[in-house]
Design an enzyme around this catalytic site. Sequence first.
Site, PDB file in Angstrom:
ATOM      1  N   GLU A 237       0.760  -1.229  -0.005  1.00 32.31           N
ATOM      2  CA  GLU A 237      -0.040   0.103   0.019  1.00 32.31           C
ATOM      3  C   GLU A 237       0.746   1.363   0.029  1.00 32.31           C
ATOM      4  O   GLU A 237       0.619   2.077   1.064  1.00 32.31           O
ATOM      5  CB  GLU A 237      -0.884  -0.082   1.309  1.00 32.31           C
ATOM      6  CG  GLU A 237      -1.826  -1.319   1.048  1.00 32.31           C
ATOM      7  CD  GLU A 237      -2.959  -1.534   2.437  1.00 32.31           C
ATOM      8  OE1 GLU A 237      -2.722  -0.553   3.298  1.00 32.31           O
ATOM      9  OE2 GLU A 237      -3.373  -2.335   2.267  1.00 32.31           O
TER      10      GLU A 237
ATOM     11  N   ASN B 297       2.225  -4.393  -3.520  1.00 27.82           N
ATOM     12  CA  ASN B 297       0.560  -4.906  -3.237  1.00 27.82           C
ATOM     13  C   ASN B 297       0.103  -3.590  -2.961  1.00 27.82           C
ATOM     14  O   ASN B 297       0.275  -2.782  -1.977  1.00 27.82           O
ATOM     15  CB  ASN B 297       0.710  -5.921  -2.156  1.00 27.82           C
ATOM     16  CG  ASN B 297      -0.424  -6.718  -2.194  1.00 27.82           C
ATOM     17  OD1 ASN B 297      -0.938  -7.018  -3.108  1.00 27.82           O
ATOM     18  ND2 ASN B 297      -1.029  -6.566  -0.938  1.00 27.82           N
TER      19      ASN B 297
ATOM     20  N   HIS C  52     -10.220  -5.678  -2.705  1.00 27.40           N
ATOM     21  CA  HIS C  52     -11.464  -5.371  -1.706  1.00 27.40           C
ATOM     22  C   HIS C  52     -12.518  -4.703  -2.632  1.00 27.40           C
ATOM     23  O   HIS C  52     -12.450  -3.807  -2.974  1.00 27.40           O
ATOM     24  CB  HIS C  52     -10.812  -4.904  -0.565  1.00 27.40           C
ATOM     25  CG  HIS C  52      -9.721  -5.648  -0.163  1.00 27.40           C
ATOM     26  ND1 HIS C  52     -10.109  -6.760   0.677  1.00 27.40           N
ATOM     27  CD2 HIS C  52      -8.467  -5.345   0.317  1.00 27.40           C
ATOM     28  CE1 HIS C  52      -8.944  -7.193   1.496  1.00 27.40           C
ATOM     29  NE2 HIS C  52      -8.108  -6.428   1.203  1.00 27.40           N
TER      30      HIS C  52
ATOM     31  N   GLU D 264      -6.231 -10.382  -2.288  1.00 28.93           N
ATOM     32  CA  GLU D 264      -7.038 -10.210  -0.947  1.00 28.93           C
ATOM     33  C   GLU D 264      -8.347 -10.180  -1.237  1.00 28.93           C
ATOM     34  O   GLU D 264      -9.122  -9.314  -0.859  1.00 28.93           O
ATOM     35  CB  GLU D 264      -6.533  -9.140  -0.342  1.00 28.93           C
ATOM     36  CG  GLU D 264      -4.942  -8.797   0.006  1.00 28.93           C
ATOM     37  CD  GLU D 264      -4.686  -7.690   1.021  1.00 28.93           C
ATOM     38  OE1 GLU D 264      -5.561  -7.093   1.453  1.00 28.93           O
ATOM     39  OE2 GLU D 264      -3.574  -7.376   1.141  1.00 28.93           O
TER      40      GLU D 264
ATOM     41  N   ASP E  71     -12.234  -9.962  -1.731  1.00 31.17           N
ATOM     42  CA  ASP E  71     -13.561 -10.058  -1.142  1.00 31.17           C
ATOM     43  C   ASP E  71     -14.375  -9.232  -1.836  1.00 31.17           C
ATOM     44  O   ASP E  71     -14.060  -8.259  -2.340  1.00 31.17           O
ATOM     45  CB  ASP E  71     -13.436  -9.981   0.480  1.00 31.17           C
ATOM     46  CG  ASP E  71     -12.691  -8.733   0.886  1.00 31.17           C
ATOM     47  OD1 ASP E  71     -12.568  -7.815   0.155  1.00 31.17           O
ATOM     48  OD2 ASP E  71     -12.216  -8.926   2.186  1.00 31.17           O
TER      49      ASP E  71
HETATM   50  O1  G2I Z   1      -7.672  -4.169   5.965  1.00 31.54           O
HETATM   51  C1  G2I Z   1      -7.908  -5.243   5.162  1.00 31.54           C
HETATM   52  C2  G2I Z   1      -6.555  -5.735   4.542  1.00 31.54           C
HETATM   53  C3  G2I Z   1      -6.108  -4.597   3.646  1.00 31.54           C
HETATM   54  N1  G2I Z   1      -5.016  -5.098   2.867  1.00 31.54           N
HETATM   55  C4  G2I Z   1      -3.708  -5.199   3.598  1.00 31.54           C
HETATM   56  C5  G2I Z   1      -4.199  -6.219   4.939  1.00 31.54           C
HETATM   57  O2  G2I Z   1      -3.045  -6.581   5.536  1.00 31.54           O
HETATM   58  C6  G2I Z   1      -5.364  -5.813   5.602  1.00 31.54           C
HETATM   59  O3  G2I Z   1      -5.727  -6.938   6.484  1.00 31.54           O
HETATM   60  C7  G2I Z   1      -6.270  -6.572   7.513  1.00 31.54           C
HETATM   61  C8  G2I Z   1      -6.547  -8.112   8.300  1.00 31.54           C
HETATM   62  O4  G2I Z   1      -7.601  -8.842   7.579  1.00 31.54           O
HETATM   63  C9  G2I Z   1      -7.212  -7.495   9.590  1.00 31.54           C
HETATM   64  O5  G2I Z   1      -7.494  -8.721  10.491  1.00 31.54           O
HETATM   65  O6  G2I Z   1      -5.536  -5.771   8.306  1.00 31.54           O
HETATM   66  C10 G2I Z   1      -6.203  -5.317   9.392  1.00 31.54           C
HETATM   67  C11 G2I Z   1      -5.272  -4.115   9.899  1.00 31.54           C
HETATM   68  O7  G2I Z   1      -5.060  -3.226   9.426  1.00 31.54           O
HETATM   69  C12 G2I Z   1      -6.493  -6.409  10.539  1.00 31.54           C
HETATM   70  O8  G2I Z   1      -7.076  -6.018  11.629  1.00 31.54           O
HETATM   71  C13 G2I Z   1      -6.698  -6.105  12.744  1.00 31.54           C
HETATM   72  C14 G2I Z   1      -7.287  -5.249  13.496  1.00 31.54           C
HETATM   73  O9  G2I Z   1      -7.248  -3.913  13.239  1.00 31.54           O
HETATM   74  C15 G2I Z   1      -6.789  -5.323  15.208  1.00 31.54           C
HETATM   75  O10 G2I Z   1      -7.670  -4.682  16.026  1.00 31.54           O
HETATM   76  C16 G2I Z   1      -6.714  -6.801  15.405  1.00 31.54           C
HETATM   77  O11 G2I Z   1      -6.030  -6.993  16.716  1.00 31.54           O
HETATM   78  O12 G2I Z   1      -6.615  -7.429  13.207  1.00 31.54           O
HETATM   79  C17 G2I Z   1      -5.842  -7.575  14.525  1.00 31.54           C
HETATM   80  C18 G2I Z   1      -5.855  -9.154  14.618  1.00 31.54           C
HETATM   81  O13 G2I Z   1      -6.873  -9.680  14.749  1.00 31.54           O
END
Ligand code: G2I
Length: 461
Positions: free
Chosen positions: A152, A193, A229, A257, A259
């Site tokens: 990003e 990415n 996304h 990624e 969805d």
């Molecule tokens: O935001 C969607 C994706 C966008 N592209 C980069 C990816 O790395 C990103 O993935 C998401 C995860 O799927 C989430 O699971 O990234 C988020 C963070 O920016 C992740 O969320 C985080 C929560 O914000 C936290 O509160 C939590 O502790 O997930 C953490 C683990 O569950």
Amino acid sequence: MTAVSALTAATVALVGLAAPAHAADPVLRDLAATKGVYYGTAVTSSKLSGTYGAITGAQFDSITPANEMKWGTVEPNRGSFSWAGADRVVNFAEANGQQVRGHTLVWHSQMPNWLANGSFSNTELRTIMNDHVTTEVTRYKGRIDHWDVVNEPLNEDGTMRTSKFYTQLGESYIADAFRAARAADPAAKLYINDYNTDGTGPKSNGMYSLVQRLKAQGVPIDGVGFQGHLILGQVPATLQANLQRFADLGVEVAITELDIRMTLPATAAKLAQQKTEFKAVTNACLAVARCEGVTVWGFTDSDSWIPDVFPGEGAATPYDAGFQPKPAYYGIAEALGWTGDGGGGDPGDPVPTTGCAVTYAVQSQWNTGFTAAVTVRNTGNSPVNGWTLRWTWPSGQSVTQAWNATVSQSGAQATAVNVAHNAAIAPGGSAGFGFNGAWSGGNTAPGAFTLNGAACTLALS
Ligand code: G2I
């Protein structure tokens, strides 16, 4: 057993039977292999057992840790590393013959606090970044097929995002990160990415120019990841052409990624559209020779980031929260060449309908009582799984004893709920029950029945 507990027991029994994928369901990873691509999913390492683990291992040939390899997770305190979650993902992949997409080395988000809030000279920050890349890539050398080296890096208008790295180090942070990664594991494919670069537009143009510059400088970049996304109804029409123009720059491409979120509740019509769109995205990758594969960002709605970030939206993945394949799953399978029953939702497939016909017959009657038989037929084209039939007595009757249903009465309204053995009514099939009733003055038949809230046609006999 009360009406409520009978229904609950029937529901539990159905869910228990249906939890694993259906025996005839296609295997996405096998289908993908026949097309020369991989099909992957993001995973949460702590969930990799039970049904979640079984589906992950059986259906996908690439996995991406959703959070476990991010800098904030692996080095929460400077110099103190935590690899347990990342190790679990890599070990799982090896036990299941899967590739791993490493995600992600340099990103403005999910940085450890010591890094995000610390102040470092430019030289120091560059060393910290390079060391981080070297440490993590070296740890998994030979075990990670693709690395999202830089994640990003762009703003929506295609200019460079003013992350800590860009602000202090300038664009050269990207070249440095790729060079450090290549030196640490020459076999891994190194990706940049981003999101909202899926179709052509300013951000995608910004990525295109960036990749051109990196290639011109001899930076070891192998691929561009398009996160995907997406929003239901807004899949970019230019997706395939966009993937192709990047491939033509001499890099591989991947959907990393995927969805497709929708406003809840998910209706049959929305899920059918989602099927078409998962299929279209998969087809776009297949149509581009250098598209290596597709990764969904969580395979089940119970493991998706969408509801946390977009309240009121969700249902964005190919399996529902109970691990049942959704139409989207069959859409992916169809794009990959599967020709089984596509789970509905294609143009030409029947639109799901519901309907019922009730037969009501008084079989015998005496001075104060009577015996009646009721048959409920499913005239729709989708199965009924658990039913409640309601009617109103026109002349003061009441049900005194029932069989093959649990019947209760409140005022003039009677409610019959299935028992376990007749809970499911296939399209065209029927269920029957009977009861004894009391009457005085008159025993007029009920004029209307509803099944699960919808009116039925009525035949008296
Ligand atoms: O935001 C969607 C994706 C966008 N592209 C980069 C990816 O790395 C990103 O993935 C998401 C995860 O799927 C989430 O699971 O990234 C988020 C963070 O920016 C992740 O969320 C985080 C929560 O914000 C936290 O509160 C939590 O502790 O997930 C953490 C683990 O569950």
